[in-house]
Scaffold this motif. Structure first.
Motif, PDB file in Angstrom:
ATOM      1  N   ALA A 111     -61.905  39.791  28.576  1.00 43.57           N
ATOM      2  CA  ALA A 111     -62.395  40.769  29.146  1.00 43.57           C
ATOM      3  C   ALA A 111     -62.989  40.455  30.207  1.00 43.57           C
ATOM      4  CB  ALA A 111     -63.745  41.318  28.320  1.00 43.57           C
ATOM      5  N   ASP A 112     -62.628  38.926  30.532  1.00 43.05           N
ATOM      6  CA  ASP A 112     -63.060  38.260  31.849  1.00 43.05           C
ATOM      7  C   ASP A 112     -62.013  38.959  33.015  1.00 43.05           C
ATOM      8  OD1 ASP A 112     -62.216  35.934  33.837  1.00 43.05           O
ATOM      9  OD2 ASP A 112     -64.422  36.104  33.377  1.00 43.05           O
ATOM     10  N   THR A 113     -62.426  39.136  33.999  1.00 42.78           N
ATOM     11  CA  THR A 113     -61.993  39.891  35.170  1.00 42.78           C
ATOM     12  C   THR A 113     -60.732  38.990  35.775  1.00 42.78           C
ATOM     13  OG1 THR A 113     -63.521  39.023  36.830  1.00 42.78           O
ATOM     14  CG2 THR A 113     -63.840  41.266  35.955  1.00 42.78           C
TER      15      THR A 113
ATOM     16  N   VAL B 241     -57.118  46.902  28.659  1.00 40.88           N
ATOM     17  CA  VAL B 241     -58.382  46.724  27.954  1.00 40.88           C
ATOM     18  C   VAL B 241     -58.186  46.250  26.664  1.00 40.88           C
ATOM     19  CG1 VAL B 241     -60.684  47.785  26.759  1.00 40.88           C
ATOM     20  CG2 VAL B 241     -59.829  48.647  29.140  1.00 40.88           C
ATOM     21  N   LEU B 242     -58.909  44.980  26.042  1.00 40.44           N
ATOM     22  CA  LEU B 242     -58.520  44.737  24.959  1.00 40.44           C
ATOM     23  C   LEU B 242     -58.661  45.584  23.636  1.00 40.44           C
ATOM     24  CD1 LEU B 242     -58.076  42.174  23.226  1.00 40.44           C
ATOM     25  CD2 LEU B 242     -60.443  41.557  22.899  1.00 40.44           C
ATOM     26  N   HIS B 243     -57.739  45.777  22.935  1.00 44.71           N
ATOM     27  CA  HIS B 243     -57.741  46.601  21.889  1.00 44.71           C
ATOM     28  C   HIS B 243     -58.508  46.140  20.566  1.00 44.71           C
ATOM     29  CE1 HIS B 243     -56.301  49.892  19.368  1.00 44.71           C
ATOM     30  NE2 HIS B 243     -55.730  50.739  20.400  1.00 44.71           N
TER      31      HIS B 243
ATOM     32  N   ILE C  99     -52.951  38.157  16.746  1.00 48.55           N
ATOM     33  CA  ILE C  99     -52.642  38.843  17.806  1.00 48.55           C
ATOM     34  C   ILE C  99     -53.683  39.564  18.544  1.00 48.55           C
ATOM     35  CG2 ILE C  99     -51.959  40.762  16.639  1.00 48.55           C
ATOM     36  CD1 ILE C  99     -49.786  41.559  18.399  1.00 48.55           C
ATOM     37  N   HIS C 100     -53.763  39.599  19.829  1.00 53.78           N
ATOM     38  CA  HIS C 100     -54.699  40.068  20.680  1.00 53.78           C
ATOM     39  C   HIS C 100     -53.803  40.924  21.858  1.00 53.78           C
ATOM     40  CE1 HIS C 100     -57.319  36.937  19.225  1.00 53.78           C
ATOM     41  NE2 HIS C 100     -58.229  37.540  19.311  1.00 53.78           N
ATOM     42  N   ALA C 101     -53.927  42.259  21.554  1.00 53.97           N
ATOM     43  CA  ALA C 101     -53.214  43.195  22.451  1.00 53.97           C
ATOM     44  C   ALA C 101     -53.994  43.927  23.274  1.00 53.97           C
ATOM     45  CB  ALA C 101     -52.397  44.310  21.483  1.00 53.97           C
TER      46      ALA C 101
ATOM     47  N   ARG D  68     -56.865  39.859  35.288  1.00 55.25           N
ATOM     48  CA  ARG D  68     -55.859  40.010  36.384  1.00 55.25           C
ATOM     49  C   ARG D  68     -54.669  39.166  36.123  1.00 55.25           C
ATOM     50  NH1 ARG D  68     -59.505  38.634  39.692  1.00 55.25           N
ATOM     51  NH2 ARG D  68     -59.282  36.363  39.707  1.00 55.25           N
ATOM     52  N   ILE D  69     -54.823  37.977  35.310  1.00 54.38           N
ATOM     53  CA  ILE D  69     -53.656  37.264  35.051  1.00 54.38           C
ATOM     54  C   ILE D  69     -52.856  37.761  34.024  1.00 54.38           C
ATOM     55  CG2 ILE D  69     -52.973  35.043  34.273  1.00 54.38           C
ATOM     56  CD1 ILE D  69     -55.242  33.808  35.282  1.00 54.38           C
ATOM     57  N   LEU D  70     -53.238  38.615  32.987  1.00 50.10           N
ATOM     58  CA  LEU D  70     -52.528  39.070  32.207  1.00 50.10           C
ATOM     59  C   LEU D  70     -51.825  40.399  32.771  1.00 50.10           C
ATOM     60  CD1 LEU D  70     -54.988  39.130  28.981  1.00 50.10           C
ATOM     61  CD2 LEU D  70     -52.800  37.933  29.323  1.00 50.10           C
ATOM     62  N   GLU D  71     -52.497  41.051  33.932  1.00 45.60           N
ATOM     63  CA  GLU D  71     -51.849  42.364  34.369  1.00 45.60           C
ATOM     64  C   GLU D  71     -50.569  41.764  35.219  1.00 45.60           C
ATOM     65  OE1 GLU D  71     -50.681  46.155  35.603  1.00 45.60           O
ATOM     66  OE2 GLU D  71     -51.701  45.224  33.806  1.00 45.60           O
TER      67      GLU D  71
END
Length: 408
Positions: free
Chosen positions: A272-274, A327-329, A320-322, A278-281
């Motif tokens: 949830a860290d910004t 937003v983290l599901h 898995i973290h999707a 940002r990196i994941l996006e």
């Protein structure tokens, strides 16, 4: 005009009479259903304009979007998270689809929360589990395939141009049948209590959006992230498996993500860290480009981080973290889970490698048990002799929540 049973009783019981006098009802007949770990509005296609260009403002109004200031969708049926901002439009199949044995056709709609985005690019596995139930309830179809006390509805998803079958228990009512959803048969992680088993089968799910199971042609791609703000100076790339089955997904390794953030292997990652988001996006968009998809579309492809199970995760093959729309599901989007089930059977993908290193031969198992933030889920995938994906299956449950009308 007076309504002896309330001001909406005539509208609910006779929507077709109202449709003859106005283009689109407001309020609009609708059903609120839970499918798996999602909830959504289901609408009979006959109650919407034939011109699909008129659909977007209706769906935004139903969900209470956009809500840029608060992101809670309090003016509509949405719940402020992607898994609660969904709509399914279900209707009769075309003549050619009927010849192919299709019972119902549906379109899945992902509605933006803070903005006015309407995404038709992908499908929802969880809500797909209730398409057959809704189609029967609406009189759109009756099952052609009945085995004992279960029925199978064959539906065609317009987002992915794929067939999805749902099999569920039924109860007989004279010449017809109703879905029986309250049998204490199975549990689903993230949902309290037992309910009837709904088997969801995605038929030939490979290439749902891109036409290829591996859109880039590679089981693993290297994605350059050196120019992404906040990335560790020592990291210039991450590995990604770009897989398109049921829905396109960018799979990356938690080890690579830790390296990108300059963390030690044991350091926790706050998704949830910004900075992490940002990196994941950034990675997701680069992966979308490699897959030939629009990187600006938030709903597709999704991105998921894969990890090795800990010693305490008995019976788990992969963690898995999707993320869904950034937003983290809280569970796992079912199409992502099914995509992972397929990816784990494709040699040299990141998922294959995790299973292969965990236990010799594990990558060849028919069922994959994945752990997600809400618990665990088993998924299965079938392949033909040429390596083509024939099926991706998972067990879900569902519940009828409300039937009536919704204002938009």
């Amino acid at each position: 005009m007076r309504f002896p049973n309330g001001p909406l009783s005539f509208l609910i019981s006779s929507p077709k009479r109202f449709l003859s006098t106005r283009t689109t009802l407001n309020p609009l007949p609708a059903t609120f259903l839970r499918g798996g770990t999602s909830k959504g509005i289901y609408i009979n296609r006959e109650h919407l304009p034939a011109d699909r260009s008129q659909w977007d403002p209706i769906f935004l109004g139903i969900m209470g979007s956009p809500d840029p200031e608060y992101g809670r969708q309090l003016n509509g049926m949405g719940g402020g998270v992607s898994s609660l901002s969904k709509i399914c439009v279900v209707g009769k199949p075309s003549d050619s689809q009927v010849k192919d044995g299709i019972d119902a056709e549906y379109t899945f709609v992902q509605v933006g929360i803070r903005d006015s985005s309407i995404d038709y690019s992908g499908n929802c596995g969880n809500l797909s589990s209730m398409i057959g139930v809704f189609a029967m309830d609406e009189g759109i179809c009756q099952p052609q395939v009945v085995t004992g006390q279960t029925a199978t509805i064959r539906s065609f998803n317009t987002n992915t141009n794929k067939r999805i079958d749902t099999t569920f228990p039924i109860s007989r009512t004279g010449a017809g049948a109703n879905a029986a959803l309250d049998l204490p048969q199975v549990t689903v992680a993230g949902v309290s209590g037992k309910a009837s088993q709904i088997t969801l089968d995605f038929v030939s799910p490979g290439g749902a959006r891109t036409g290829k199971l591996l859109p880039s042609g590679n089981p693993v791609d290297t994605i350059d992230i050196g120019d992404c703000e906040g990335v560790s100076p020592s990291t210039t790339h991450v590995r990604a498996s770009l897989v398109d089955a049921t829905n396109p997904t960018v799979f990356i390794s938690s080890t690579d993500l830790q390296g990108a953030l300059d963390l030690t292997p044991s350091s926790p990652i706050d998704y949830a860290d910004t900075q992490v988001g940002r990196i994941l996006e950034f990675i997701r968009r680069r992966g979308a480009e490699r897959m030939g998809l629009d990187p600006s579309a938030q709903a597709q492809p999704k991105i998921a981080i894969l990890s090795h199970p800990s010693p305490e995760d008995v019976g788990v093959h992969v963690v898995i973290h999707a993320l869904s729309m950034g937003v983290l599901h809280k569970a796992v989007p079912m199409t992502v889970g099914l995509c992972l089930g397929v990816a784990a059977r494709v040699e040299d993908t990141l998922a294959w490698d995790i299973l292969a290193t965990r236990q010799n031969g594990e990558a060849q198992r028919d069922l994959l048990t994945m752990k997600h933030p809400g618990g665990t889920v088993d998924v299965g995938a079938g392949f033909d002799e040429q390596g083509g994906v024939t099926s991706a299956k998972v067990v879900r449950t569902g519940r009828r929540l409300m039937k009536g009308v919704v204002w938009w």
